[in-house]
Structure formats: structure tokens, C-alpha cells
Design a protein around this motif. Structure first.
Motif, mmCIF file in Angstrom:
data_model
loop_
_atom_site.group_PDB
_atom_site.id
_atom_site.type_symbol
_atom_site.label_atom_id
_atom_site.label_comp_id
_atom_site.label_asym_id
_atom_site.label_seq_id
_atom_site.Cartn_x
_atom_site.Cartn_y
_atom_site.Cartn_z
ATOM 1 N N PRO A 128 -2.961 2.899 5.627
ATOM 2 C CA PRO A 128 -2.296 2.121 6.503
ATOM 3 C C PRO A 128 -2.036 2.849 7.905
ATOM 4 N N GLU A 147 0.789 -1.197 -0.012
ATOM 5 C CA GLU A 147 0.059 0.094 0.087
ATOM 6 C C GLU A 147 0.840 1.274 -0.018
ATOM 7 N N VAL A 148 1.985 1.178 0.741
ATOM 8 C CA VAL A 148 3.010 2.419 0.821
ATOM 9 C C VAL A 148 3.528 2.510 -0.512
ATOM 10 N N LEU A 154 1.197 8.615 5.546
ATOM 11 C CA LEU A 154 2.779 8.767 5.553
ATOM 12 C C LEU A 154 3.176 10.180 6.295
ATOM 13 N N ARG A 193 -7.842 7.635 -2.570
ATOM 14 C CA ARG A 193 -6.587 6.449 -1.937
ATOM 15 C C ARG A 193 -5.419 7.167 -1.714
ATOM 16 N N HIS A 194 -4.962 7.995 -2.614
ATOM 17 C CA HIS A 194 -3.903 8.602 -2.622
ATOM 18 C C HIS A 194 -3.803 9.587 -1.304
ATOM 19 N N GLY A 197 -3.196 7.435 1.684
ATOM 20 C CA GLY A 197 -1.845 7.092 1.589
ATOM 21 C C GLY A 197 -1.019 8.144 2.087
ATOM 22 N N LEU A 198 -1.056 9.245 1.464
ATOM 23 C CA LEU A 198 -0.060 10.269 1.638
ATOM 24 C C LEU A 198 -0.119 10.871 3.197
ATOM 25 N N TRP A 203 2.322 1.830 -3.467
ATOM 26 C CA TRP A 203 1.259 2.157 -4.311
ATOM 27 C C TRP A 203 1.159 3.733 -4.085
ATOM 28 N N GLU A 204 1.255 4.276 -2.926
ATOM 29 C CA GLU A 204 1.200 5.766 -2.931
ATOM 30 C C GLU A 204 2.595 6.362 -3.400
#
Ligand SMILES: Cc1cc2nc3c(=O)[nH]c(=O)nc-3n(C[C@H](O)[C@H](O)[C@H](O)COP(=O)(O)O)c2cc1C
Ligand code: SF4
Ligand code: SF4
Ligand code: SF4
Ligand code: FES
Lengths: 504, 394
Positions: free
Chosen positions: B132, A471-472, B99, B91-92, B95-96, A474-475
Motif C-alpha cells: 500500500p 492490508e496494514v 511501512l 506480500r509480507h 507490506g513491511l 495483515w502485515e
């Protein structure tokens, strides 16, 4: 803010001259150039050779060198009281384990091999360098359009990694309304596993210079820059000597060409074409957003042709013998190609073969496998790993991309069954974490997350990080600005995919 | 930046999430989206500086583009189709944000720390969610101790958007700060990592104003909430910058210097001076910011005085009533009527003995324009001298 007329493009060389990122140096360079002090300090902190200057031993911690015992070597050196800095791949994988001494000169094993000369090679590394500049003369006779047409007929794809058709870029620069144009040679070769440009510059500098001169002629550029990796001191000397010899020919044939060699200072990302331009302009080597592409707005905003050393080194033969001849040299894609091979093979080195040979054919040239091969990395850290079951794949741009990997600049590494693939993936992830420019969050943070995921697995047998790798990834692929971040998870992802047993 | 140009021939039309919008040529996708009221999250964007496209928060899908593209830099073109609400974009964003969160200082509830005013990262997480759940990355960033009185920088609350650096360079033309280091350790630094006091920094605090997370923050305002905002005009100079005074209830200082004044209760809601120290808590100015860029003459900017010099409001030595020096040589509280009479008497005395031009009137740039006007009127009309000046009039 920068003063008008500030000499920004000089700051990196001045930083080097004054000793890198040491107290007071930025102030001195600011005084000499008119660029703000903080800005200069920020530039110094970006480049490894400026941020950590000094006379110490730099030992390569790239994949091939680590497989060849670089870790042990570092320990031994430290025990004997030598100051050691582990550094990213030095581009000497054929001589692993490699190191640079306190003057940045190479300390390494015996020189790697090259393929014997044969007529179906466009570059012929083993032949004597030809300083006659007859191909340039011929190009001048033919005129720019014909030269570019031959490139197109030859199907020359950029050898720097992306495989972009060369004639498109030449044409694009040539057709710009702006008449100040530049040619830039990308000689920053720093992808782990690669050392072909190094060998070209050492053995056949005229071939590259002639290709560069033809490019300048065809695109109407009056100035060319060669951006050479700072760790390649020998290449720089070789180029300087050759340029001196080339000068009368350039003067005679194309009314002269101003050529400037610019040295890198320890930043893999400066191989990315727009980061490279930033470095030449005297900034932190952070890639630009594309579009606009350099062909339209490159160095100082002017149309700029950027080509890899090998791409340009193919040009004289194409001009001399025609595009059709060059195209026919390849098997699955046009031309002959310099393949670098290192790791578990008998004779690591640079081999010029038809584009599209298989791994087995390449390794046969390189004296066969050492031990039982288990995995290979087809094109540098950015290409991840493939299992031996894929040994039949043609080593070309299309087939490797289809397999979820890439040809990159064809720096192959063979790993045998003594290597734990989690460990191999970790070496590559360390590389990406160290070399991310830090500009965009997906890569700056993501590369560290992936490194830590494999760390947690190897050091603590914890799977918490591994669960999020895809998943990481993918980003990182979707969100990163440049190619580094887009592919920086591939080593770990591919190792987990194909070598599950090393992660259970 | 955001202005819509009226003439028909210079407009271009594009589509965002199925809706048509017209913008001027050269406008970015972000500007077009704002025109429509389509929310696109940003971190590294501020209208005052050139867009950098580096935080990646604003990526959207654009028809014909293989990769997601930053709305803040991507130019609108005729017929362009933009999508901001697809699963890929969502989703981007998640996800970002995962992080960013893993790289950020979190509070005890696991949210990005709040510094009171700029909480864009936390807000985006609330709005768009995270993907995540990643463990903290503990990036090896250099920190720098800095004894300057006003500006604090917390590397672990920084998203490295570079806005502070670009603002300092492009708007202030000072370039006191820089991106420092590379990769995961990238942070904000100064030349040789010196204190801002030993750099070209003018302590304007603009880096604080643009910071999306409060990593750059006002030292005196740390942990101060803002309960109420009072708009006023800065009177340190004649520019007329608008200020937003942030007022909060704070614990009242204790001690012998407390004075009690009958007519000012502790519950009073406006900004009050030292005489209000009657109960446990009191309202104070705890931070000064500029109104949003583009809305007032100062366009979001302030200088060191406007932003940081507000301690005098509550200073205990501040004069709050007239004083007249008595025969004993000491100052004694007096009524306004007595004080004005005393001044008039003294000034008339000088004028009678030496003439009007023996007088001079100097007013302060801390006074309002109206007060300055009255001062020169007093000088010219009441006393008959042109000897009047104001400390910022040079
Ligand atoms: C992270 C990264 C590193 C790169 N490093 C190199 C390099 O060391 N040498 C090189 O020629 N191209 C490198 N490239 C590719 C260049 O950006 C560019 O595509 C190339 O120089 C163009 O030349 P070509 O068309 O002749 O291949 C790199 C790209 C990326 C994204
Ligand atoms: S992807 Fe990585 S290397 Fe490329 S711009 Fe972003 S941080 Fe820099
Ligand atoms: S306070 Fe102003 S001058 Fe100082 S670093 Fe911040 S933006 Fe630059
Ligand atoms: S301090 Fe704030 S404005 Fe500066 S880079 Fe960090 S998050 Fe951005
Ligand atoms: S706001 Fe567009 S990339 Fe940051």
C-alpha cells in the motif's frame, strides 16, 4: 559493555530513586551499578514513569474513562492550573474516570462492585482472605505430580490472556535439567478494561501467594518474583503485608521461599511475559523472540514459570477440592472466571461466574445496561469490538477466538448508542500506538499508521487511510514479534467491519 | 560465522525452496540460504553481532511453524523445509517495505535518501516492491545536535534496526549509544542526549559501517559519491587494517595557494596530492571504509584514525618535495639527491665527533612495515647503532 558483576537488575529501582530520566541520573546509576550510562538512559526513556517523572496528575485516557468524560476532566484540571498528563488505561475502569495524584495514589469514584460469595466460585473475592496455607500443606502432602495432575484434571487455562493450559507449563519447568528455576507472577495488569488482578491482590492476596507457593513447590523453584504494575500502589502494600504473614507458613511447609516484588514503571508491554522478564533483568521491556519459551530459558536464561495472578489464585481451590470440582464450575470451558465489566452498565466491577456465560448474563449481575447497548469489547483493547448481535456468544476462549475476537483476560466494556465507534476505535488505537515497544517495524510504524488513518477520518473526513487498514493489519499480524502488534489493528478493523455507518 | 564444517557426522541437511543443503549444527536458516545462494533480504543483521530478529525483513515460511520466522535467528534443523518464495512471504516483504518507506526520509523522486554507500532499504524496495502507498507517518523522534566532527545521525533515515547499538556494545565494547524512547518515537540516543564527544564514544565509526541505510554517516563525506575504490593498508599503526579509499571527482579549491606541477595532469585517475590543482575538478579521497567483514584482518572494523584521518592526503601544507634550510634560515626546495647528501653529511658529522651511539633513529608508525625495516637497517648497518625506535613500538 557491561562490567562483570554489574548490578543490572537494580538499575530501574535506582533510576526511580534518583528521579528518573533527568540529566546526571544515568551517570549516577552507572556509577552505582557498573552498567554503561547510555544503556541506563535508554532504559529510563522506555518507561513512562521514568521518562516523564514528576509530581503531576495522570489522567486515564483509556476507552472506559474517555466514555466517562476523562477528556472533559483533563480540560477542567488544566484550566484550574494543574499539570496533567494523559496516560494509558490505569486499570480502574470500574471507577472511571480515573486519575493518579502527584504521589501516584488513586483519585477515582466509588469502589467498583464484586459478586456476592457463593460456593461455586474458585476465588470468592468477597470472602475473607484465608491465611492458613492449608492448601499448600495439602499440596506438599500430595507431592508435585499429583498437584500437576489435578491442574490437568481441572483444565485450568492461563487467565493472563492466552488461555494456555497451566499444567503444561508447570510440567515443562519441573522437567528441566537445570535446577535453578523461577516462578514469576504476572501482576502487570494493564490491558484496557481489566482490573480483576488488582481486586484479587487487594482483597485476597493470600490466595495468590498460596498459589504461587504451590507453583514454586511443584516446579522446584526457590525464588519467586511478583511483577506488580507500578500504578497499583495499593496492591503492592497489600502484598507486602500478606507476604509478612505468609512467611512463617512458607518456612514451615516448603523450607522458605524467597519472594521479591518488582514494580512496573508504566509500560503495558511488560505484561507480555518475555518483556516482563527483560524488565526484571533491568532492560528495556522489549519482548524476546520465541522460541525458546520461558519454561526452558526465562529469567537470566533459567527455566521460568510465568503465570497470571488469577491463574495462581485458582490453584488453592483446585488443590483443596480437586480438579474435577473446578472443571465442573465452568459452563463451556473449565472453571469459574473473574469477568471485569465497565462502560455502560449500572454496576461496573468484577464478577466471578462460570466460564462461558453470555454478555447478557454478566450484565444482569452488573445491574443491567445503561442506555441502549450498541457494541461490546469482550476482552480488552486487543479483542476489538463486537456488535450486540453477538451477545449470545459464550464468553470463553474458544468461542470468542472463533468470532475473530478474543477473551483475553475478560475485561469487558459495553458501549451504548451515544458512542461513535470511530471515536471508540481511535481511543484504542492511541493506546496501541503509545504502548508499542518500538522494537519491530510492523508494530512500531503500523500502529501509528492505523491511528493516523482513523484520525484522518474523524478530523478530516478523509478515507485515504481507511483504504489501507486491512492490508496494514495483515502485515502487522504476520510480521510483528509479539502479540501486541499482531492484534493492534483489531479495534479499528472490527469497528469498520461491524459499524460501517460510523465510517461513511 | 559462515564456515561449513567438513566432517560428515556434524552436518545436518535441510531443504530451502526445494533444494537440499548441508550445514553445521547451530547454523541459522539465513546461513543455510547463503550456502545455497538463496537471497533473503536483511536489515538488522550483521555477522559481527548477535542476531536480533527485529527488522522482520528476513521472515520466511518454515514447515510446521504457524508464524513466519526470522531466518537470521531461526536455527536450521534436520529435515526442515523452508520456503522463501511464496506469495505470503512476498506480500509480507511488500507490506513491511511500505511501512518502512512511510517512516523514512525520501528524496525528490520518492525513494529513501541515499548517503552514497549503504542503501539497503532502497535496494530492497527496488527488488521486492512495496504494498500500500502510505502517507508519511512523521514519527515524533527526538533529534540531537552533535558537534562531533565525524559522525552524523539522521533519525528520519533510521530504520531502528539497532545494529549500531549492538555493534558499539558487542564489538567495540563501548556502549556509547542506546535505543531511546518507545514506540513510534524510538530512535538512537546517547546518555542525556549529549554529544558523542562527551560520551564513551571512540569515534571508531563502526556504527556507520553497520548502518543499513546511512542514517549514521560520515559527516565529512555527506553527499559525496564514490566513483572508484582503492584498496590500501592503513599505516597509522602496525595492525595492518585494510582500507578502501573511496575516490570521487570534486570541485578543485580555488585561490592563491594553487600550485601547478607540470607532470601531473588534471585527468590523472589515481589519488593525487595538492600539486594536482590545475583544473576545475580533481579526484580526492572522500570516504574511507573497511572491506567486507570476514575478508581481511580487520574484519570490517576500523578505528578513528583509519576511518577519518585522511585529510592529510590532500592537505595544502603537506610536504611534497624535499626542503633544505639555507644560510638565510629559510627552507628552500631541493632535489632528492641534494637533500639525501645533506642528511648524510650531517649524520656522519655527528658520528665522527661523538660516536655512533650519539645518533638515534626514530621512525613513524605512519610508515609502512618495509619502510620501518629499512629505517632500522639504516640505523644498525649503515651507522652502527642500536638506537632505533618507532613511535608505535611501545
Ligand atoms: C501485549 C501483551 C500484554 C500482556 N499483558 C498481560 C498482563 O498484563 N497480565 C498477564 O497476566 N498476562 C499478560 N499477557 C500474557 C502473558 O504474555 C502471558 O501469556 C501470561 O502472563 C501467562 O500467564 P497465564 O498462563 O497464567 O495466563 C500479555 C501478553 C501480551 C502479548
Ligand atoms: S509487536 Fe510491538 S510491542 Fe511487540 S515486539 Fe514488536 S514493536 Fe514491540
Ligand atoms: S563511533 Fe564507535 S564508539 Fe562511537 S558510537 Fe559509533 S560504534 Fe560506538
Ligand atoms: S542508525 Fe542505522 S544502524 Fe542504527 S538503528 Fe538506525 S538504521 Fe540501524
Ligand atoms: S535480518 Fe532477520 S529480522 Fe532483521
Amino acid at each position: 559493555m557491561e562490567k562483570k558483576g554489574a548490578k543490572r537488575s537494580r538499575i530501574i529501582e535506582l533510576l526511580e530513586e534518583h528521579g528518573g530520566m533527568r540529566p546526571g541520573v544515568a551517570r549516577e546509576v552507572a556509577r552505582e551499578t557498573g552498567v554503561p550510562e547510555a544503556d541506563i538512559f535508554g532504559v529510563a526513556s522506555f518507561y513512562t514513569l521514568l521518562a516523564r517523572p514528576g509530581a503531576h496528575t495522570r489522567v486515564c485516557q483509556g476507552l472506559t474513562c474517555m466514555m466517562a468524560g476523562a477528556g472533559r476532566r483533563m480540560e477542567e484540571l488544566r484550566e484550574s492550573g494543574v499539570e496533567v498528563e494523559p496516560v494509558s488505561c490505569l486499570g480502574q475502569c470500574d471507577r472511571a474516570p480515573a486519575a493518579l495524584d502527584d504521589k501516584l495514589e488513586l483519585v477515582a469514584g466509588p469502589r467498583g462492585a464484586i459478586s456476592p460469595v457463593s460456593d461455586d466460585q474458585a476465588m470468592k473475592l468477597g470472602a475473607e482472605d484465608d491465611a492458613s496455607y492449608s492448601a499448600l500443606a495439602r499440596a506438599v502432602e500430595q507431592g508435585p505430580e499429583r498437584v500437576i495432575a489435578e491442574l490437568k484434571a481441572g483444565g485450568l487455562q492461563g487467565r493472563g490472556g492466552a488461555g494456555f493450559p497451566a499444567h503444561f507449563k508447570w510440567d515443562a519447568v519441573r522437567n528441566q535439567a537445570e535446577t535453578t528455576r523461577y516462578v514469576v507472577v504476572n501482576a502487570d495488569e494493564a490491558e484496557p478494561g481489566n482490573f480483576k488482578d488488582r481486586e484479587l491482590m487487594l482483597r485476597r492476596p493470600h490466595l495468590m501467594i498460596e498459589g504461587m507457593a504451590i507453583a514454586a513447590f511443584a516446579t522446584g523453584a526457590k525464588t519467586a518474583f511478583i511483577y506488580v504494575r507500578g500504578e497499583f500502589k495499593g496492591c503492592r502494600r497489600s502484598l507486602e503485608r500478606a507476604l509478612e504473614a505468609a512467611k512463617p507458613h512458607l518456612d514451615r511447609l516448603i523450607g522458605g521461599l524467597e519472594v521479591r516484588i518488582v514494580e512496573g514503571h508504566g509500560a503495558y508491554i511488560c505484561g507480555e511475559e518475555t518483556a516482563l522478564l527483560e524488565a526484571i533483568e533491568g532492560r528495556r521491556g522489549m519482548p524476546r523472540l520465541k522460541p525458546p519459551y520461558p519454561t526452558e530459558s526465562g529469567l537470566w536464561g533459567k527455566p521460568t514459570l510465568i503465570n497470571n495472578v488469577e491463574t495462581l489464585a485458582c490453584v488453592p481451590a483446585i488443590v483443596d477440592r480437586g480438579g474435577e470440582w473446578f472443571r465442573a464450575l465452568g459452563r463451556t470451558e473449565p472453571g469459574s472466571k473473574l469477568y471485569c465489566i465497565s462502560g455502560h452498565v449500572n454496576k461496573p466491577g468484577v464478577y466471578e461466574l462460570p466460564l462461558g456465560v453470555t454478555l447478557d448474563e454478566l450484565v444482569e449481575e452488573a445491574g443491567g445496561y445503561l442506555g441502549t447497548p450498541r457494541a461490546f469489547s469482550p476482552g480488552g483493547a486487543s479483542s476489538g469490538f463486537l456488535p450486540m448481535s453477538q451477545r449470545e456468544l459464550p464468553l470463553d476462549f474458544g468461542a470468542l477466538a472463533k468470532a475473530g475476537s478474543m477473551m483475553g483476560s475478560a475485561g469487558l466494556v459495553v458501549l451504548n448508542d451515544t458512542i461513535n465507534m470511530a471515536e471508540a476505535a481511535r481511543w484504542q488505537q492511541i493506546f496501541f500506538e503509545d504502548e508499542s515497544c518500538g522494537q519491530c517495524a510492523p508494530c512500531r510504524i503500523g500502529a501509528r499508521v492505523q491511528r493516523q488513518a482513523v484520525d484522518r477520518w474523524i478530523d478530516g473526513k478523509s478515507r485515504v487511510g481507511l483504504a489501507h487498514v486491512n492490508e496494514v493489519a495483515w502485515e502487522m499480524n504476520e510480521g510483528s514479534i509479539c502479540g501486541l502488534g499482531m492484534v493492534a489493528s483489531l479495534p479499528l478493523q472490527s469497528a469498520m467491519k461491524y459499524f460501517e455507518e460510523d465510517f461513511t | 560465522m559462515n564456515t561449513k564444517i567438513e566432517t560428515a557426522e556434524t552436518k545436518l541437511e535441510l531443504e530451502i525452496d526445494g533444494e537440499q543443503v548441508e550445514v553445521r549444527p547451530g547454523a541459522t536458516v539465513l546461513e543455510a540460504a547463503r550456502e545455497l545462494g538463496v537471497e533473503i533480504p536483511v536489515l538488522c543483521h550483521d555477522d559481527r553481532v548477535d542476531p536480533a530478529g527485529c527488522c522482520r525483513m528476513c521472515l520466511v515460511e518454515i514447515e510446521g511453524q504457524r508464524r513466519l520466522q526470522p531466518a537470521c535467528t531461526f536455527k536450521a534443523s534436520p529435515g526442515m523445509e523452508v520456503k522463501t518464495k511464496t506469495e505470503r512471504v512476498a506480500r509480507h516483504r511488500r507490506g513491511l517495505l511500505s511501512l518502512y518507506k512511510a517512516d523514512h526520509r525520501l528524496d525528490e523522486r520518492g525513494r529513501p535518501v541515499s548517503r552514497g554507500v549503504h542503501d539497503k532499504l532502497a535496494d530492497h524496495i527496488d527488488t521486492y516492491g512495496t504494498g500500500p502507498e502510505l502517507p508519511p507517518v512523521n514519527a515524533p523522534r527526538a533529534s540531537r545536535s552533535d558537534e562531533n566532527p565525524y559522525i552524523q545521525f539522521d533519525p528520519d533515515a533510521c530504520v531502528v534496526c539497532g545494529l549500531c547499538v549492538r555493534y558499539c556494545d558487542e564489538v567495540e565494547a563501548v556502549s556509547a549509544i542506546t535505543l531511546f524512547g518507545r514506540g513510534a518515537s524510538t530512535t538512537i540516543g546517547t546518555a542525556d542526549q549529549r554529544s558523542l564527544l562527551d560520551t564513551s564514544c571512540e569515534l571508531c565509526g563502526g556504527c556507520i559501517a553497520v548502518c543499513p541505510t546511512g542514517a549514521m554517516t560520515e559527516k565529512p563525506s555527506l553527499d559525496q559519491p564514490s566513483e572508484q575504490i582503492v584498496r590500501t593498508t592503513c599505516n597509522f599503526c602496525g595492525v595492518g587494517c585494510q582500507l578502501d579509499l573511496h575516490v570521487a571527482t570534486v570541485a578543485a579549491p580555488k585561490g592563491p595557494s594553487q600550485t601547478v606541477s607540470q607532470d601531473l595532469g588534471a585527468e590523472r585517475s589515481e589519488v593525487v596530492g595538492p600539486q594536482a590543482r590545475v583544473s576545475e575538478t580533481m579526484k580526492r579521497v572522500v570516504r574511507v571504509t573497511s572491506p567486507e567483514p570476514g575478508t581481511t584482518v580487520n574484519d570490517g572494523n576500523l578505528c578513528v584514525k583509519g576511518r577519518f584521518s585522511y585529510e592529510f592526503i590532500h592537505h595544502e601544507e603537506r610536504l611534497t618535495e624535499p626542503l633544505i634550510r639555507g644560510e638565510d634560515g629559510e627552507l628552500h626546495p631541493a632535489s632528492w639527491a641534494d637533500a639525501i647528501a645533506r642528511v648524510a653529511e650531517g649524520l656522519h658529522g655527528v658520528k665522527q665527533r661523538y660516536g655512533a651511539d650519539a645518533l638515534g633513529f626514530v621512525s613513524s608508525s605512519r610508515c609502512t612495515g618495509e619502510e620501518n625495516y629499512l629505517m632500522q637497517k639504516l640505523s644498525r648497518a649503515a651507522f652502527g647503532t642500536n638506537n632505533c625506535h618507532q613511535c608505535a613500538a611501545t
